[in-house]
Design a protein around this motif. Structure first.
Motif, PDB file in Angstrom:
ATOM      1  N   PRO A   1       0.845  -1.195   0.000  1.00 15.66           N
ATOM      2  CA  PRO A   1       0.000   0.000   0.000  1.00 15.66           C
ATOM      3  C   PRO A   1       0.878   1.242   0.000  1.00 15.66           C
ATOM      4  O   PRO A   1       1.989   1.244   0.524  1.00 15.66           O
ATOM      5  CB  PRO A   1      -0.785  -0.112   1.298  1.00 15.66           C
ATOM      6  CG  PRO A   1      -0.380  -1.384   1.924  1.00 15.66           C
ATOM      7  CD  PRO A   1       0.863  -1.853   1.277  1.00 15.66           C
TER       8      PRO A   1
ATOM      9  N   LEU B   1      -7.848   0.319   0.931  1.00 21.90           N
ATOM     10  CA  LEU B   1      -7.294  -0.275  -0.264  1.00 21.90           C
ATOM     11  C   LEU B   1      -8.166  -1.422  -0.752  1.00 21.90           C
ATOM     12  O   LEU B   1      -8.456  -1.542  -1.947  1.00 21.90           O
ATOM     13  CB  LEU B   1      -5.894  -0.780   0.068  1.00 21.90           C
ATOM     14  CG  LEU B   1      -4.924  -0.846  -1.085  1.00 21.90           C
ATOM     15  CD1 LEU B   1      -4.709   0.534  -1.658  1.00 21.90           C
ATOM     16  CD2 LEU B   1      -3.618  -1.425  -0.594  1.00 21.90           C
TER      17      LEU B   1
ATOM     18  N   THR C   1      -3.510  -7.629   1.029  1.00 20.97           N
ATOM     19  CA  THR C   1      -3.403  -6.509   1.955  1.00 20.97           C
ATOM     20  C   THR C   1      -4.558  -6.587   2.947  1.00 20.97           C
ATOM     21  O   THR C   1      -5.552  -7.259   2.682  1.00 20.97           O
ATOM     22  CB  THR C   1      -3.443  -5.168   1.213  1.00 20.97           C
ATOM     23  OG1 THR C   1      -3.316  -4.123   2.166  1.00 20.97           O
ATOM     24  CG2 THR C   1      -4.736  -4.986   0.457  1.00 20.97           C
TER      25      THR C   1
END
Lengths: 102, 376, 677, 174
Positions: free
Chosen positions: C9, C211, C206
């Motif tokens: 990220p 995100l 992630t």
């Protein structure tokens, strides 16, 4: 200027006597005095060697350190002697054989 | 060159002899003075029989003492017993060697004079202890013990009080310290001449007299002087710090067993010690050999009472002023003795460690800042 | 596809507000450290004032943050890295998170103020405020974190703190058992969270929620449908544990063994809210099938818990069941996709449930005092101070507690002009919009009526009528006369919380929550009241419930009522615990016992080997003993002879040692100086 | 023979002679007195080498401090005069060889290495240089030495205080 050799000879003789006292005498107080003599012999050597030194005075400073250390040593040694005397009842090194194995 | 050296050496020998003579004669008469002072304090007459007003009383005592048998008590360490008074007397007398008796009359102008004088006290302690120990007497050993504890402790405030002066004067040489307080001598190293810094007294050297004394130039030194005086009383075993020889408790302390000539020497050493510390006090704080009178315009009292430097008159005036100031201090010591009661041992130690020592440390700081300020 | 992909990220710089928010997070941590380690070395009042003032500061800071935040701002910084794996942790400040922050700190402040007086003389006081601080801190962590990984850490911390606080009076056997129960049920659900976390990390690379949201909405990563469903199922299961949904909710009623302020905090703002919060945050991860499950579970939970509350006599347990049922409403709202309604109900519920708990707590406090005083008078009353059968008549003696209770009560049962009405209407409306949810809607409507019934019953028994304890024990008559209003530290939170239940607190429109002014519309409110019939229906059901309760309450047999099998079943949590026992625990034990026999067989084989080894060892021992040791002894004997001949030189004296040293030193000097020549 | 050399030999003889007295005397007090003389001789040797400050420090520290302490030690450990009547055991006489070995090493090996400086004797005092060096270059060392002294004082005081406490506890038991 007195030759450095002379100072060294005096120092050596004083050291020899001090060492002999440390090795031979039985009383702890004598041993302490012998140690003082040894330290003084070292001081004489330092001072004698720094005769011509007018700028740094290293030998004299070293001697000063030795004197201070000697004072410390005497203080601690006497405190120990007092404790020793309290515990063992004697200042005779011949009677203090606790380091012996058996 | 050799002749000049010889002359200088001769002057020094002369100074030493004068010193010895001074002490011997001084001791005789100061003992008389002590008796008289005590008598006046206690509202009586004192010795009156021997000589006019009893003047010869001490002389008679001295003769008696010299005639006495030299007794060494059974069980005493013979050699130590005999050597102790000599050690004490020698130590004290050595101190006079580096004391400037007059502007140009000094036995040994050594550079570490003040320091050397302080070391005298250390040797004196040893003599006291040997005397007390070798007597093989409980009172003696107790007195010696108390004496050592007291002297070793009071050495600290004494040294620190001296140190505050040394910081200001920047030298250990007593002769220099003396000259710094002189009206007409300007040493190269001196930067701090004006009393209270750069104040109205810019011309203090010209005024001279009391204004060039250390105690006036640096007024806060009066605290140091008081500490020095008190500590020196303790060093001399004088009342109110006379517990090592407190008569009511220990008969006579470390010299209980001494008699005859040895006793006389011990006595002499004690009074010589009094004079020595008084002289030191005078040199350090009270202008040394310098006159107290300042020049007041045309009335040049200072110049009149200090003579010309290099001429014998200056030496004579200097000797006179030094000795008279020192005698003043000695008189003060006597008055103290007959006025104040004796301290207890714990009070003594408390005074030394909890009162005098902190104050003297602060005084050392004060002088250090004073010097720093002046150098700025 | 490569299952081990990893998305790095982008790191985002922190705003000033982030540091303020971090301060809010770390303040209770600081309180925890100080109070935990100073322990009993500082006085009770100091402890309380310190903790309370810190929470007050947090509240002010939260308000500041909330008012300053306009558009969502995210900070993301590097957390740690292992090899090529770079973990980040993020913080999101949007009006949604900050308003939750305000709610949590406000409730916490009220609870702290209340606890200062309530917990003053209670046992184990030195640990109370540190645990509370831990609780609040962990909750704030959940609110602010943007990374599921961090959320999980705080999730577990919330579990730990709740464990500590529920078992706060661990000397009581029930309290210890309740704490254990809560912990274990939570852990069972948390396992699902761990697995979900692993799946998310493996397949999306992630755990950063922001995100993830963009990844999923842009369909840039394609995940097998089975995996997506599993993630949703596991997430929902884990929240079922924390938010006490069927069938995990059985721990919540037992958790009432903790102190009342803790219950208030636990039910209003921290523990149970955490599950709802996470679900709202992870809304985009829920697939369609799960939404259906959510609605149904919520409806079932709401109904079952409400039914359990009907025949309950523990004043706090009634409230606990009501919480479970209200959380069920929230679940339903999430299931219909109306997360804002769920959040809205969460906010309003927080205030009125805290108010309810605190006002009931005020009564309990008084009861407790009566018991304590009678102990002092050498009258040993072993009564349950929580039992509503022993209360009554507090309306006159404690009017502030009574009116606070009434306000919160009105909010809970959904009387117009109170906040509960608005949020409940929103949820019902969103249920009504989808025709497939007609049965759950019916259950929800039924629950409204039952809620009104049991709350009215509690109101009646607790505050109206006569003081029944005094009627039972005449020795308490004296004490009854002394009953008066509690300390102002207890009353102020009550008054504040009662005020927050009024509808204009959240909306100027009393019947329609279209503009939530102070919340600055954290999430857009969808739905709302679609038709006029819905509020009329719900209000009339509520009124029926109230009137029914009013008429039944006075006739209810308090002590010797007939035990129908149905009520027994209800009181045993519909057999959930028994089911757990039969489905999980007993089979586990059976398997373990079977394995014991297997183990014994393995042991026999091992033992045989060991016997062989021992035999071998004996042989080796014989060789060692007589052959090798003989040689060794010979060597030692030789050395001893040599040694003893030298030993006579060393006599234990310092000087002999020194002399030896010196000889060596001299030789060294000799050698050294020869080198110099 | 110049004056200075004469004084040097005089003080050397005093130092070494007093040390020999310490070696052979049986009385502790005599030993202490001889140590006094020896230390004074060393101080004089310092002064002859141009280290006047050191000489005075030697007197103050050794005689005013160390020697007084030793005297206290003597007094504290004093039992009866007979106990100090020690003699050198025959077995120990070999120990005298060790210092001789040292002296031999020094004289034979080290002395030829020394530089032969032959400046005229100078009276220049080093007080000011010493003072400057103390407060500039060697200041950290002296700070450390001061710290060391403090530690030693505290340690010795602690040992002494435990002694006093033991005494007290014994007194209570009796």
């Amino acid at each position: 200027m007195i030759p450095i050799t002379l100072y060294f000879i005096v120092g050596a003789v004083l050291f020899a006597i001090g060492t002999t006292i440390v090795l031979v005498r039985r009383n702890v107080l004598f041993v302490l005095m012998g140690i003082e003599l040894i330290l003084n012999a070292a001081s004489i050597n330092f001072v004698g060697a720094s005769q011509g030194d007018y700028i740094k005075l290293s030998g004299q400073m070293m001697t000063l350190l030795i004197i201070v250390i000697a004072a410390c040593e005497a203080v601690v040694a006497l405190a120990i002697i007092m404790v020793l005397f309290k515990k063992a009842g004697s200042v005779d090194l011949m009677e203090l054989k606790k380091l012996k194995e058996f | 060159m050799r002749i000049q050296m010889f002359c200088i050496n001769f002057v020094r020998m002369l100074a030493l002899s004068i010193g010895l003579a001074l002490i011997l004669s001084y001791a005789v008469f100061v003992i008389y003075a002590e008796r008289k002072v005590s008598a006046f304090v206690q509202d009586r007459l004192g010795p009156m029989e021997t000589g006019p007003y009893g003047l010869l009383q001490t002389v008679a005592d001295l003769i008696k003492l010299l005639q006495k048998e030299d007794i060494v008590p059974y069980g005493a360490h013979l050699w130590l017993f005999k050597a102790a008074p000599i050690i004490i007397f020698t130590a004290v007398f050595t101190g006079f060697a580096c004391m400037p008796l007059a502007p140009e009359l000094i036995g040994a102008p050594i550079n570490v004079g003040v320091f050397f004088l302080l070391s005298i006290v250390s040797i004196d302690v040893l003599g006291v202890f040997i005397a007390g120990w070798s007597s093989n007497n409980k009172f003696s050993i107790l007195g010696a013990l108390r004496g050592i504890a007291q002297i070793v402790s009071y050495e600290l405030p004494l040294t620190l009080a001296v140190l505050s002066v040394v910081l200001l004067s920047g030298t250990l040489n007593l002769e220099y310290i003396n000259f710094q307080q002189h009206a007409h001598v300007t040493l190269l190293s001196d930067t701090t001449y004006f009393p209270w810094g750069d104040w109205t007294m810019k011309d203090a050297k010209a005024i001279g007299g009391i204004f060039t004394w250390n105690i006036i130039r640096y007024p806060f030194l009066i605290v140091s002087m008081c500490i020095f005086f008190i500590a020196s009383l303790a060093e001399c075993n004088r009342a109110p710090f006379d517990i090592p020889e407190g008569e009511s408790e220990l008969v006579s302390g470390f010299h209980t067993e001494y008699s005859g000539f040895r006793f006389a020497i011990l006595f002499l050493a004690e009074y010589a010690m009094m004079l020595l510390v008084s002289l030191l006090l005078v040199v350090l704080f009270l202008g040394g050999t310098n006159t107290p009178f300042p020049n007041i315009g045309a009335v040049a009292l200072c110049d009149w009472t200090s003579g010309t430097l290099g001429h014998w008159s200056s030496n004579a005036w200097g000797f006179f002023w030094l000795v008279s100031k020192a005698f003043g201090i000695v008189f003060l010591q006597m008055m103290m003795r007959w006025t104040y009661p004796r301290l207890r041992v714990d009070q003594l130690m408390l005074l030394c460690w909890k009162v005098l020592l902190p104050i003297s440390l602060v005084m050392v700081l004060c002088s250090a800042y004073w010097v720093y300020w002046l150098k700025q | 596809m490569n299952p081990l992909q990893h998305t790095d990220p982008m790191l985002l710089p922190a705003h000033f507000l982030h540091s303020v928010a971090l301060t809010i997070f770390f303040l209770p941590v600081l309180t925890f450290v100080i109070l935990f380690f100073t322990g009993k070395h500082i006085s009770t009042s100091w402890r309380s004032w310190l903790a309370t003032s810190v929470v007050g500061l947090m509240f002010i800071l939260s308000l500041y943050v909330h008012l300053s935040v306009d558009v969502p701002i995210i900070a993301r910084w590097s957390w740690f890295s292992m090899g090529t794996l770079h973990m980040t942790s993020g913080m999101v400040l949007s009006s949604f998170t900050t308003s939750m922050l305000v709610v949590v700190t406000a409730i916490a402040l009220m609870v702290h103020l209340y606890s200062m007086e309530y917990m003053k003389d209670r046992r184990n006081h030195s640990k109370f405020f540190p645990y509370l601080a831990l609780f609040i801190s962990a909750m704030i962590g959940i609110i602010l974190s943007d990374s599921l990984f961090n959320i999980f850490i705080f999730w577990e911390l919330v579990g730990l703190a709740s464990y500590l606080l529920i078992g706060f009076w661990y000397q009581k056997k029930e309290a210890a058992a309740a704490a254990k129960k809560a912990f274990l049920y939570n852990k069972a659900a948390d396992t699902a969270f761990v697995i979900a976390l692993g799946l998310i990390f493996t397949y999306y690379g992630t755990t950063e929620l922001t995100l993830l949201r963009t990844l999923i909405s842009s369909s840039s990563i394609l995940v097998p449908t089975g995996i997506a469903i599993s993630i949703a199922v596991l997430l929902v299961l884990s929240t079922f544990g924390k938010s006490a949904q069927f069938p995990f909710y059985v721990w919540l009623p037992d958790a009432m063994e903790g102190p009342t302020p803790v219950s208030a905090l636990l039910h209003a703002a921290t523990m149970v809210a955490a599950g709802i919060l996470v679900l709202i945050k992870c809304d985009f991860l829920l697939v369609e099938q799960m939404r259906w499950v959510l609605v149904w579970t919520g409806a079932i939970t709401a109904l079952l818990a409400a039914i359990q509350a009907i025949r309950c006599y523990d004043s706090k347990k009634i409230l606990a069941f009501s919480t479970v049922s209200q959380i069920g409403y929230m679940m339903m709202a999430i299931g219909t996709g109306n997360t804002s309604a769920a959040y809205f109900h969460l906010g309003t519920h927080a205030f009125f449930k805290a108010g309810l708990f605190l006002s009931v707590g005020a009564v309990i406090h008084t009861m407790h005092h009566i018991q304590q005083n009678s102990f002092k008078n050498k009258i040993y009353l072993e009564v349950d101070t929580l039992d509503i059968r022993l209360m009554g008549g507090f309306r006159k003696t404690m009017p502030i507690a009574f009116y606070a209770y009434v306000a919160c009560y009105a909010a809970l049962i959904g009387i117009p002009f109170f906040t509960g009405f608005l949020s409940k209407e929103t949820i019902l409306a969103s249920l009504l919009q989808n025709p497939t949810y007609s049965i759950p809607f019916g259950m929800a409507l039924t629950t409204v009526g039952i809620t009104a019934y049991y709350m009215t019953r509690q109101l009646y028994w607790m505050f109206l009528g006569d003081f029944r304890l005094a009627a039972l024990y005449p020795s308490c008559k004296e004490e009854q006369r002394k009953i008066k209003e509690n300390h102002w530290l207890i009353n102020i939170p009550l008054i504040v919380l009662a005020c927050t239940t009024l509808s204009f607190f959240v909306s100027f429109h009393p019947f329609h929550a279209s503009d939530i002014h102070w919340m600055k519309a954290p999430l857009p409110i969808v739905g709302g009241s679609t038709s006029i019939y819905l509020p009329i229906a719900s209000i009339s059901i509520t009124l029926i419930g109230v009137l029914l309760a009013w008429s039944m309450a006075s006739k209810e047999q308090l002590y010797n009522w007939k035990q129908y099998w149905f009520w027994t079943f209800v009181q045993q949590n519909y057999g959930i615990e028994k089911a757990v026992q039969f489905v999980f625990i007993i089979p586990s034990f059976l398997i373990a016992r079977g394995l014991t026999y297997l183990d014994k067989i393995i042991d026999m084989w091992v033992n045989a080997q060991a016997y062989l080894a021992v035999l071998l060892a004996h042989i080796v021992y014989a060789i060692d003993r007589f052959l090798i040791e003989g040689v060794l002894k010979g060597i030692v004997f030789l050395i001893r002879i040599v040694g003893s001949s030298f030993r006579s030189l060393i006599q234990g004296q310092v000087q002999s040692y020194i002399s030896t040293t010196l000889i060596v030193l001299a030789l060294m000097f000799w050698w050294y100086l020869r080198q110099l020549h | 023979m110049s004056n200075i050399l004469f004084f040097f030999i005089f003080f050397s003889v005093q130092t070494i002679g007093s040390a020999v007295v310490i070696l052979f005397t049986r009385n502790v007090m005599y030993a202490v007195t001889a140590l006094l003389s020896s230390l004074l001789g060393v101080a004089a040797l310092f002064v002859l080498a141009g280290a006047d400050v050191l000489g005075v420090i030697q007197i103050i520290v050794y005689i005013g401090g160390v020697l007084v302490l030793t005297l206290f030690g003597v007094m504290y450990t004093y039992q009866s005069p007979k106990r100090y009547q020690e003699s050198i055991p025959h077995k120990k006489s070999v120990f005298i060889l060790i210092p001789l070995l040292f002296v031999l090493v020094l004289l034979v090996q080290a002395l030829p290495l020394l530089p032969m400086i032959d400046d005229p004797y100078q009276h220049a005092s080093k007080v000011e240089v010493t003072g400057m060096l103390w407060l500039t270059e060697y200041l950290p060392i002296f700070e450390w030495i001061g710290f060391l002294l403090l530690v030693v004082l505290i340690g010795a005081g602690w040992i002494g205080s435990t002694l006093v406490q033991e005494d007290k506890s014994k007194g209570e038991q009796v």
